[in-house]
Scaffold this active site. Structure first.
Site: not given
Ligand code: PNS
Length: 169
Positions: A100, A137
């Site tokens: 990311r 998450s």
């Protein structure tokens, strides 16, 4: 048969490992891209008994199976142990991970080097789609817990499972 033709006939396998508590659109993007690069992609839900999740391992597997149903070459399994052993048992030579941001890199590099040293398995990094570069998450769970809108960040069935679970808590 020898030479490139025989090599070409081998099934190319890769694994996308993670906790997937729950799967997000960021994970799904990486799995979809891996499924276009490899013949067979395993999604490995790695069991970490010291971490209590929001969803059970079976629930995570079920959600991932639903979310990846449209990809014919994706299999979902759980595993308790080292990722390299999961790979060895299924003849998987490559781990595919999303990156990311630079902040992911330090730890991912350590794991990639450790896994390679343990068994020779290679790790390939796919740059995350910038739309999901902030996504995890944990953040999804936190935002959903306080009633924030995560509908654009997770597959539909995960959104339903989240609202159901958070209603119960
Ligand atoms: O989604 P996560 O929690 O960031 O995934 C981390 C995961 C599960 C991929 C990593 O912790 C892992 O590979 N665990 C399995 C145990 C293992 O092989 N540990 C040694 C890693 S070098």
């Amino acid at each position: 048969m020898t030479g490139p033709e025989s090599e070409g006939s081998q099934v190319r396998r890769a694994v996308c490992p993670g906790s997937f508590d729950p799967i997000t659109n960021g994970h799904l993007d990486i799995i979809a891209r891996a499924s276009r690069l490899y013949d067979e992609v395993y999604v490995a839900v790695m069991i970490n008994q010291s971490k209590k999740g929001l969803f059970t391992i079976e629930e995570r597997i079920d959600l991932i199976r639903q979310a990846t149903a449209e990809y014919g070459n994706v299999r979902v399994e759980s595993f308790h142990g080292l990722l390299v052993d999961f790979c060895k048992q299924r003849d998987i030579p490559a781990i595919v991970k999303g990156l990311r941001a630079v902040s992911d890199f330090d730890y991912e590099l350590q794991m990639a080097q450790m896994n390679n040293g343990l068994s020779g398995v290679e790790t390939l990094f796919i740059p995350t789609n910038p739309t999901y570069s902030f996504l995890s998450s944990s953040l999804v769970k936190e935002v959903a817990t306080w009633g924030g809108d995560v509908s654009h960040l997770v597959p539909r069935m995960v959104l339903e499972a989240l609202s159901e679970r958070l209603r119960q808590d």
